[in-house]
Motif scaffolding. Sequence first.
Motif, PDB file in Angstrom:
ATOM      1  N   GLU A  24       0.869  -1.174   0.000  1.00  0.00           N
ATOM      2  CA  GLU A  24       0.000   0.000   0.000  1.00  0.00           C
ATOM      3  C   GLU A  24       0.903   1.219   0.000  1.00  0.00           C
ATOM      4  O   GLU A  24       1.729   1.391   0.905  1.00  0.00           O
ATOM      5  CB  GLU A  24      -0.919   0.031   1.223  1.00  0.00           C
ATOM      6  N   GLU A  82      -2.513   3.560  -2.931  1.00  0.00           N
ATOM      7  CA  GLU A  82      -2.620   2.642  -4.062  1.00  0.00           C
ATOM      8  C   GLU A  82      -2.226   1.255  -3.565  1.00  0.00           C
ATOM      9  O   GLU A  82      -1.333   1.118  -2.725  1.00  0.00           O
ATOM     10  CB  GLU A  82      -1.680   3.072  -5.197  1.00  0.00           C
ATOM     11  N   ARG A  83      -2.856   0.231  -4.108  1.00  0.00           N
ATOM     12  CA  ARG A  83      -2.570  -1.141  -3.689  1.00  0.00           C
ATOM     13  C   ARG A  83      -2.020  -1.933  -4.876  1.00  0.00           C
ATOM     14  O   ARG A  83      -2.635  -1.971  -5.948  1.00  0.00           O
ATOM     15  CB  ARG A  83      -3.826  -1.798  -3.111  1.00  0.00           C
ATOM     16  N   SER A 125      -1.090  -3.979 -10.834  1.00  0.00           N
ATOM     17  CA  SER A 125      -1.898  -2.869 -10.327  1.00  0.00           C
ATOM     18  C   SER A 125      -3.362  -3.025 -10.700  1.00  0.00           C
ATOM     19  O   SER A 125      -4.209  -2.270 -10.206  1.00  0.00           O
ATOM     20  CB  SER A 125      -1.363  -1.536 -10.878  1.00  0.00           C
ATOM     21  N   ASP A 126      -3.670  -3.987 -11.586  1.00  0.00           N
ATOM     22  CA  ASP A 126      -5.058  -4.236 -11.970  1.00  0.00           C
ATOM     23  C   ASP A 126      -5.886  -4.556 -10.730  1.00  0.00           C
ATOM     24  O   ASP A 126      -5.574  -5.457  -9.959  1.00  0.00           O
ATOM     25  CB  ASP A 126      -5.106  -5.406 -12.952  1.00  0.00           C
ATOM     26  N   LEU A 127      -6.970  -3.806 -10.524  1.00  0.00           N
ATOM     27  CA  LEU A 127      -7.743  -3.906  -9.291  1.00  0.00           C
ATOM     28  C   LEU A 127      -8.304  -5.307  -9.056  1.00  0.00           C
ATOM     29  O   LEU A 127      -8.300  -5.814  -7.928  1.00  0.00           O
ATOM     30  CB  LEU A 127      -8.887  -2.881  -9.299  1.00  0.00           C
ATOM     31  N   SER A 184      -7.161  -7.702  -5.994  1.00  0.00           N
ATOM     32  CA  SER A 184      -8.191  -8.196  -5.079  1.00  0.00           C
ATOM     33  C   SER A 184      -8.058  -9.693  -4.847  1.00  0.00           C
ATOM     34  O   SER A 184      -8.154 -10.170  -3.712  1.00  0.00           O
ATOM     35  CB  SER A 184      -9.585  -7.873  -5.636  1.00  0.00           C
TER      36      SER A 184
END
Length: 277
Positions: free
Chosen positions: A222, A227-228, A242-244, A248
């Motif tokens: 993080e 940004e995660r 970095s694709d959400l 996830s």
Amino acid sequence: MAKADNKATASGVTRLVARLARALREREKLTQTALGEKLGYTGSAISALETCAQPPSDEMLVALEQTIGGGLGVFEEAREWVRLEKFPQHFQDFALLEKQALTLSMFETQVISGLFQTDAYARALIAGGFPVLSDQRVEELVEVRLARKALFEREPVALIELILDEAALHRAVGSRDIMRDQYQHLAELAHRRNVTVQILPLDCGFAGEQAGLRGGGMTLIETLKHERLVYMEPQDESLLLSDLAKVSVYSQRYAKIRAQALGPRESLGLIKKLAGE
């Protein structure tokens, strides 16, 4: 030892430091030998610096700042960038992210995480790997790996979590003494308020689930901007996601691994037992 071919492959940062060192040395009307004496190096070492035959060490940059830096801070600033270039190329982008991370959540399966390694453990691990590295390169990699530990003291405080597969604790690196010291160091870090260490036990699969069995290690990051990201390193290559949706999935997998791991107190007890305490 300085190498002639380093001159052709020297990075932009190394070349800039070399030009600055020469310009500031000449401004002070010092010969290479005279500057070397002030710094505690030979004139040949200064020549190697100025011709890019040998990149400057961290110690040399500190000495240059104190001796001919003139309060400009250029050599002090260069320390970070020269150090960064000593990392393997595939790791350099992550090294910058790690340094600025707000939270760092790691799952390691093979060896103890580099951020938690002792000097001796890191040296034995790097020197024993493949391809075979020169003694100089081994020392460079050990130096920059240990420099990453500044994250433990950084402000604002970074929250650091390590889930370690128990197999990594039992994998011999270097010698029994090195392993004992490594266990003790790991236990000391686990006592820090901003650090959590958990062990995923070898018999975890007997309960019917082992979320960490496939896919190897991962690091969830993080950033200070919240940004995660997910970083993985298969076979000395790097993968930064970095694709959400993908972040996830990996975050959920990490959460499952954490739920299957021993608690922090139980984990610390196991580490201390291995250390002989």
